[in-house]
Scaffold this active site. Structure first.
Site, PDB file in Angstrom:
ATOM      1  N   CYS A   1      -0.324   5.617  10.252  1.00 11.15           N
ATOM      2  CA  CYS A   1       0.897   4.945  10.695  1.00 11.15           C
ATOM      3  C   CYS A   1       0.569   3.609  11.356  1.00 11.15           C
ATOM      4  CB  CYS A   1       1.641   5.785  11.721  1.00 11.15           C
ATOM      5  SG  CYS A   1       1.909   7.461  11.215  1.00 11.15           S
TER       6      CYS A   1
ATOM      7  N   CYS B   1       6.703  -6.965   6.626  1.00 10.69           N
ATOM      8  CA  CYS B   1       7.831  -6.431   7.395  1.00 10.69           C
ATOM      9  C   CYS B   1       8.308  -7.519   8.339  1.00 10.69           C
ATOM     10  CB  CYS B   1       7.399  -5.203   8.193  1.00 10.69           C
ATOM     11  SG  CYS B   1       8.771  -4.388   9.068  1.00 10.69           S
TER      12      CYS B   1
ATOM     13  N   CYS C   1       7.057  -5.505  15.320  1.00 10.76           N
ATOM     14  CA  CYS C   1       6.645  -4.625  16.418  1.00 10.76           C
ATOM     15  C   CYS C   1       5.171  -4.917  16.744  1.00 10.76           C
ATOM     16  CB  CYS C   1       6.826  -3.159  16.014  1.00 10.76           C
ATOM     17  SG  CYS C   1       8.514  -2.792  15.473  1.00 10.76           S
TER      18      CYS C   1
ATOM     19  N   CYS D   1       2.106  -2.656  15.534  1.00  5.26           N
ATOM     20  CA  CYS D   1       2.016  -2.279  14.120  1.00  5.26           C
ATOM     21  C   CYS D   1       1.387  -3.400  13.306  1.00  5.26           C
ATOM     22  CB  CYS D   1       3.408  -1.959  13.578  1.00  5.26           C
ATOM     23  SG  CYS D   1       3.426  -1.578  11.821  1.00  5.26           S
TER      24      CYS D   1
ATOM     25  N   GLU E   1       0.831  -1.195   0.000  1.00  6.66           N
ATOM     26  CA  GLU E   1       0.000   0.000   0.000  1.00  6.66           C
ATOM     27  C   GLU E   1       0.869   1.251   0.000  1.00  6.66           C
ATOM     28  OE1 GLU E   1      -4.083  -1.285   2.165  1.00  6.66           O
ATOM     29  OE2 GLU E   1      -2.406  -1.032   3.527  1.00  6.66           O
TER      30      GLU E   1
ATOM     31  N   CYS F   1       3.538   8.570   1.129  1.00  9.11           N
ATOM     32  CA  CYS F   1       4.078   7.601   2.073  1.00  9.11           C
ATOM     33  C   CYS F   1       4.193   6.276   1.325  1.00  9.11           C
ATOM     34  CB  CYS F   1       3.122   7.482   3.268  1.00  9.11           C
ATOM     35  SG  CYS F   1       3.623   6.235   4.466  1.00  9.11           S
TER      36      CYS F   1
HETATM   37  N1  SAH Z   1       9.842   0.237   9.716  1.00  8.59           N
HETATM   38  C1  SAH Z   1      10.015   1.668   9.716  1.00  8.59           C
HETATM   39  C2  SAH Z   1       9.040   2.333   8.803  1.00  8.59           C
HETATM   40  C3  SAH Z   1       7.608   2.310   9.290  1.00  8.59           C
HETATM   41  S1  SAH Z   1       7.235   3.941   9.632  1.00  8.59           S
HETATM   42  C4  SAH Z   1       9.917   2.185  11.129  1.00  8.59           C
HETATM   43  O1  SAH Z   1       9.475   1.431  11.992  1.00  8.59           O
HETATM   44  O2  SAH Z   1      10.342   3.300  11.396  1.00  8.59           O
HETATM   45  C5  SAH Z   1       5.838   3.896  10.450  1.00  8.59           C
HETATM   46  C6  SAH Z   1       5.905   4.640  11.782  1.00  8.59           C
HETATM   47  O3  SAH Z   1       4.648   4.407  12.398  1.00  8.59           O
HETATM   48  C7  SAH Z   1       6.965   4.055  12.706  1.00  8.59           C
HETATM   49  O4  SAH Z   1       7.468   5.027  13.557  1.00  8.59           O
HETATM   50  C8  SAH Z   1       6.146   3.059  13.470  1.00  8.59           C
HETATM   51  O5  SAH Z   1       6.746   2.691  14.667  1.00  8.59           O
HETATM   52  C9  SAH Z   1       4.861   3.828  13.663  1.00  8.59           C
HETATM   53  N2  SAH Z   1       3.723   2.971  14.001  1.00  8.59           N
HETATM   54  C10 SAH Z   1       3.602   1.649  13.799  1.00  8.59           C
HETATM   55  N3  SAH Z   1       2.415   1.213  14.244  1.00  8.59           N
HETATM   56  C11 SAH Z   1       1.775   2.291  14.749  1.00  8.59           C
HETATM   57  C12 SAH Z   1       0.498   2.488  15.331  1.00  8.59           C
HETATM   58  N4  SAH Z   1      -0.349   1.471  15.508  1.00  8.59           N
HETATM   59  N5  SAH Z   1       0.172   3.740  15.706  1.00  8.59           N
HETATM   60  C13 SAH Z   1       1.009   4.771  15.520  1.00  8.59           C
HETATM   61  N6  SAH Z   1       2.230   4.641  14.965  1.00  8.59           N
HETATM   62  C14 SAH Z   1       2.607   3.417  14.582  1.00  8.59           C
END
Ligand code: SAH
Length: 367
Positions: free
Chosen positions: A359, A128, A132, A135, A108, A121
């Site tokens: 995000c 991935c 985490c 996410c 996406e 974005c």
């Molecule tokens: N893998 C990279 C790129 C993803 S960026 C990274 O982790 O930085 C996406 C951003 O959104 C990251 O900072 C991630 O930690 C954050 N993110 C992931 N899940 C989220 C959620 N449920 N709510 C808010 N931010 C989230």
């Protein structure tokens, strides 16, 4: 005839995405054209069609002789992906697109139009591998890395939609790109670096976006951050920190068991030193998990006096997660304490929550 076993094990997603002009630098494009027995200037013509006119349909290459169009298109502009669907909110100024890649993998991208800029974005991987727990992208694991051209094409597709006036607000251009879609960009280093070059090379050889308007977000892969710092680029680094103490970060960002907070921040300060650019520290505020006042103070002490700013992200809901966003008063107190340490802080205006496009919500399920 392939042996029966080969048919079973030859997973289509193991095949490489087709080679595309956007995978290649200008010299490599000329070499491909030369192999076809054509003059080198054809390569620049195609670059102009792709990056400036945003046209990949050979029927529209009126400056290329008809007989040449198909062989050139096959060699340099194969179809890389198909839009499965678009979801929109904010009156059409936020648009999430689900793409099917050549092997069926799904990714996406999200276009966000603001009064003064348009941010794309983009995804750097299908799925991935970082796992985490808050996410959505990580929950199904990693399918594969995207190629440089598959990353670039997400931006070019957004640029096309804008140029054709499909996004409310009149014809426009992509001004910013954030590697904050699906995937860990620094785990697909080579392709991401190639994409940064294509996006920022001046037109007609690239899209001509300013390096300063590109942000690479990472969980904190320390050797890759240091390598990126040495590339001589001007892109912004964002580090997904989410906790100021290793005990909690081990849980929220599991790769922390490999590279601890101190090492990640050392690499971030090295990046800031090399590039003279302020590093963005991302921190998703999760109610009663990482939003306590003492953690704000600890974070403030870690970042005090550094070339950094904190970007707080209210947690976006994801399926199956028990966690939720912080209470407004806790968020306010968190901001206040960081500011008291002299650390610049902003709260991200998260867009696209209604379309699971915010995000951490990109999961690319085709349902
Ligand atoms: N893998 C990279 C790129 C993803 S960026 C990274 O982790 O930085 C996406 C951003 O959104 C990251 O900072 C991630 O930690 C954050 N993110 C992931 N899940 C989220 C959620 N449920 N709510 C808010 N931010 C989230």
């Amino acid at each position: 005839m392939p042996a029966p076993g080969e048919l079973i094990f030859a997973a289509p997603r193991r095949a490489k995405p087709p080679r595309h002009l956007a995978d290649l630098d200008p010299a490599e494009r000329r070499a491909v054209v030369a192999e076809l027995g054509e003059k080198a200037f054809r390569a620049s013509q195609l670059s102009r069609h792709y990056f400036v006119r945003l046209v990949d349909d050979p029927d529209e290459w009126t400056d290329v002789p008809r007989a040449l169009r198909r062989p050139l298109a096959e060699a340099l502009m194969p179809r890389l992906m198909t839009a499965v669907r678009h979801l929109e909110c904010d009156g059409g100024t936020t648009r999430k697109t689900l793409w099917r890649l050549f092997d069926g993998a799904l990714v996406e991208s999200v276009l966000m139009r603001y009064p003064d800029r348009v941010t794309m974005c983009v995804s750097s991987q299908a799925g991935c591998g970082m796992n985490c727990p808050f996410c959505a992208t990580g929950q199904a694991g990693l399918t594969r890395n995207l190629s440089t051209a598959e990353i670039v094409e997400q931006v070019v597709a957004g640029a096309r939609a804008l140029a054709r006036g499909e996004i409310p607000g009149g014809p426009g251009r992509v001004s910013n790109v954030v590697f904050m879609g699906m995937g860990e960009p620094l785990a697909n280093y080579k392709a991401v670096l190639g994409a940064i070059r294509r996006l920022t090379d001046p037109t007609p050889e690239g899209l001509g976006i300013s390096q300063r308007s590109i942000t690479v977000s990472t969980v904190g892969l320390v050797p890759a951050i240091r390598k990126l710092a040495d590339e001589g680029l001007n892109v912004t680094l964002a580090v997904s920190l989410h906790a100021p103490d290793d005990e909690l970060r081990d849980e929220l960002v599991p790769v922390n068991t490999r590279w601890k907070i101190a090492e990640v921040l050392d690499a971030a300060w090295y990046y800031a030193e090399q590039t003279k650019r302020r590093v963005s520290i991302e921190y998703a505020l999760i109610r009663d998990i990482n939003d306590q006042a003492w953690r704000a103070d600890l974070l403030g002490r870690l970042l005090k006096g550094r070339l950094a700013h904190v970007n707080l992200i209210p947690l976006n809901p994801t399926p199956g997660s028990k966690w939720t966003a912080s209470r407004p008063q806790d968020e306010r107190e968190f901001v206040r304490r960081l500011e008291a340490h002299g650390v610049p802080v902003t709260v991200r205006d998260t867009r696209g929550r209604e379309i699971d496009g915010a995000c951490g919500q990109l999961a690319a399920a085709n349902t």
